[in-house]
Design an enzyme around this catalytic site. Structure first.
Site, mmCIF file in Angstrom:
data_model
loop_
_atom_site.group_PDB
_atom_site.id
_atom_site.type_symbol
_atom_site.label_atom_id
_atom_site.label_comp_id
_atom_site.label_asym_id
_atom_site.label_seq_id
_atom_site.Cartn_x
_atom_site.Cartn_y
_atom_site.Cartn_z
ATOM 1 N N ASP A 76 14.334 31.346 112.844
ATOM 2 C CA ASP A 76 13.594 32.601 112.619
ATOM 3 C C ASP A 76 12.694 32.424 111.404
ATOM 4 O OD1 ASP A 76 15.872 32.533 110.858
ATOM 5 O OD2 ASP A 76 15.651 34.680 110.497
ATOM 6 N N GLU A 141 18.577 34.035 109.746
ATOM 7 C CA GLU A 141 18.718 33.702 108.324
ATOM 8 C C GLU A 141 17.867 34.596 107.446
ATOM 9 O OE1 GLU A 141 18.222 31.856 104.415
ATOM 10 O OE2 GLU A 141 16.647 32.287 105.840
HETATM 11 N N1 BES Z 1 14.742 28.630 102.736
HETATM 12 C C1 BES Z 1 14.903 29.859 102.041
HETATM 13 C C2 BES Z 1 15.730 29.736 100.775
HETATM 14 C C3 BES Z 1 15.220 28.770 99.754
HETATM 15 C C4 BES Z 1 13.885 28.462 99.614
HETATM 16 C C5 BES Z 1 16.114 28.175 98.936
HETATM 17 C C6 BES Z 1 13.468 27.558 98.667
HETATM 18 C C7 BES Z 1 15.691 27.300 97.988
HETATM 19 C C8 BES Z 1 14.366 26.974 97.846
HETATM 20 C C9 BES Z 1 15.524 30.893 102.959
HETATM 21 O O1 BES Z 1 14.932 30.901 104.222
HETATM 22 C C10 BES Z 1 15.283 32.248 102.370
HETATM 23 O O2 BES Z 1 14.160 32.639 102.263
HETATM 24 N N2 BES Z 1 16.347 32.962 102.001
HETATM 25 C C11 BES Z 1 16.241 34.304 101.521
HETATM 26 C C12 BES Z 1 17.579 34.982 101.583
HETATM 27 C C13 BES Z 1 17.799 35.860 102.749
HETATM 28 C C14 BES Z 1 19.121 36.552 102.625
HETATM 29 C C15 BES Z 1 16.682 36.818 103.029
HETATM 30 C C16 BES Z 1 15.839 34.379 100.088
HETATM 31 O O3 BES Z 1 16.162 33.487 99.295
HETATM 32 O O4 BES Z 1 15.170 35.366 99.743
HETATM 33 ZN ZN ZN Z 2 12.998 31.932 104.050
#
Ligand code: BES
Ligand code: ZN
Length: 442
Positions: A76, A141
């Protein structure tokens, strides 16, 4: 174009935006694409229903005596607005200046496709893998994986493994291999401030009743003190301090100097909690950020109105051992205590997840470091990540297994922003990395 790139382009064309119910069919169609692809590679693959978006699981034959590796990713993506800031269509990938441009190019389709294609290459070349392999790709995710923990709980036995591999994090700078051994947690909420029962003329009634927008501004301002610390009572109570070896190691991480951060963020100055370097603030300290705010007239010119309501969205980034629910309770108590008479404040809790940290020097951690070194020709940097992938801590709790985070995202890859991109180089290195790593883990 190579077949590998064709495959990446195919998945990038699905507008699999998980937060937008209009795109639920696209999320599913994207998941179905993977199932077909995995089957074509000779793996057993299936789409599994959840209460929202489906999970794809694929695996090779489980053989005794082999390590089991689970590769996790998410198919996603985030929404694409504002669309006018994109230089090309978000779901029509193009290659320009050595980069693949599309929503999801880095987060996360490009990164997990590198693993998928690495596995495909190994299977083609050797007809066999050095490990028992499970691919788990989810479609939720970006909305906090609401259905995945229960799904894992139900299928614990099937998903039993020795180590989890994830490429959904960053490299500190181009050409600097990076092993992530931690992630911040997250706790979100939305705050609404209600005043008069309708928008009022700000001249006729202004001065006689509380203005919800002003109250919202005061509430937001009350979240930090002059030292850049979060001013919510108890916010830091459970925070595990950074270890000396980490603070020392992070003093000389490439790409994390003030100048690097000024360049990549485009901000006129850096700011944050006093007493910590930028790397420490991002990787090892909790924060509380306003992600959006509204209230009153937003159109052209002025409209003299006293808005009936205003609000804002908050997210706290958490570190070990902060408990998301406890933090949200404290934020709520603090905001409620600040709210003046004359307004009603309502707080709606959003999604959350705990922080994660593991030992980068474990046997598997060393294998990951070796693989990164072989592929990028340099000793990897060891970092914790500022971003969150809540399911990684859930997998630790449910499956009892640690995750190796081999980040391939570059600082200017613009994930979640317009013009998201992934370098062709990291895509190709990722394909190689997966193969080298599986050999070392096997
Ligand atoms: N891939 C990201 C997280 C990420 C990006 C970790 C760059 C480390 C470096 C992931 O898809 C993401 O965006 N996670 C969200 C959390 C989610 C609960 C919405 C975030 O970190 O905001
Ligand atoms: Zn992300």
């Amino acid at each position: 174009m190579s077949q590998a790139m064709e495959d990446l382009f195919s998945v990038l064309r699905f507008p699999s935006i998980s937060t937008d119910s209009k795109h639920a069919g696209d999320v599913r169609a994207c998941g179905e694409w993977y199932v077909e692809k995995f089957k074509g590679m000779g793996l057993e693959a299936q789409l599994h229903e959840t209460a929202k978006h489906p999970v794809v699981i694929a695996r090779n034959e489980r053989k005794e005596g082999r390590k089991t590796v689970l590769i996790y990713g998410h198919y996603d993506v985030q929404p694409v607005d504002p669309l006018n800031l994109w230089d090309s269509e978000p779901f029509e990938p193009v290659i320009k200046d050595g980069k693949i441009w599309a929503r999801g190019a880095t987060d996360n389709k490009g990164q997990h496709m590198a693993h998928l294609l690495g596995v495909e290459a190994m299977l083609k070349e050797k007809g066999e893998l050095p490990v028992n392999l499970i691919f788990l790709l989810e479609g939720e995710e970006e909305i906090g994986s609401p259905n995945l923990p229960a799904f894992l709980e139900e299928r614990k036995e099937e998903l039993a493994c020795d180590v989890i591999v994830v490429s959904d994090t960053g490299m500190v700078a181009e050409g600097e291999p990076t092993l992530g051994y931690g992630l911040r947690g997250i706790a979100c909420c939305e705050v609404k401030v209600y005043g008069p029962d309708k928008d009022l003329h700000s001249g006729v009634y202004g001065g006689s009743v509380a203005n919800p927008a002003t109250v919202a501004a005061r509430l937001m301002a009350s979240l930090h003190d002059e030292q850049g610390r979060v001013a919510v009572p108890g916010f830091y109570d459970e925070v595990v301090p950074l270890e000396d070896w980490e603070r020392e190691m992070w003093q000389s991480v490439p790409g994390m100097d003030d100048a690097d951060l000024l360049a990549v963020t485009g901000s006129p100055a850096l700011s944050g909690e006093e007493g910590y370097s930028p790397a420490e603030r991002i990787w090892g300290r909790p924060t509380c950020e306003v992600n959006g705010m509204w209230g009153g007239y937003q159109g052209e010119g002025s409209k003299t109105v006293l808005p009936a309501e205003a609000g804002f969205k908050l997210s706290c980034r958490l570190v070990p051992d902060q408990e998301p629910a406890t933090i949200l309770q404290r934020v709520e108590a603090h905001l409620m205590a600040q709210a003046p008479e004359g307004v009603r404040v309502e707080i709606e809790m959003g999604h959350s997840g705990k922080a994660y940290v593991c030992d980068p020097h474990s046997e598997e951690g060393k294998a990951a470091q070796d693989a990164l070194k072989d592929v990028f020709g340099k000793e990897p940097v060891l970092i914790r990540e500022g971003g969150s992938i809540p399911i990684i801590q859930s997998m630790k709790e449910i499956l009892g297994v640690d995750t190796l985070m081999l980040g391939l995202a570059l600082p200017d890859c613009q994930i979640h922003s317009p013009n998201e991109n992934f370098t062709v180089e990291n895509f190709e290195k990722g394909i190689e990395l997966c193969q080298v790593l599986l050999e070392k883990l096997g």
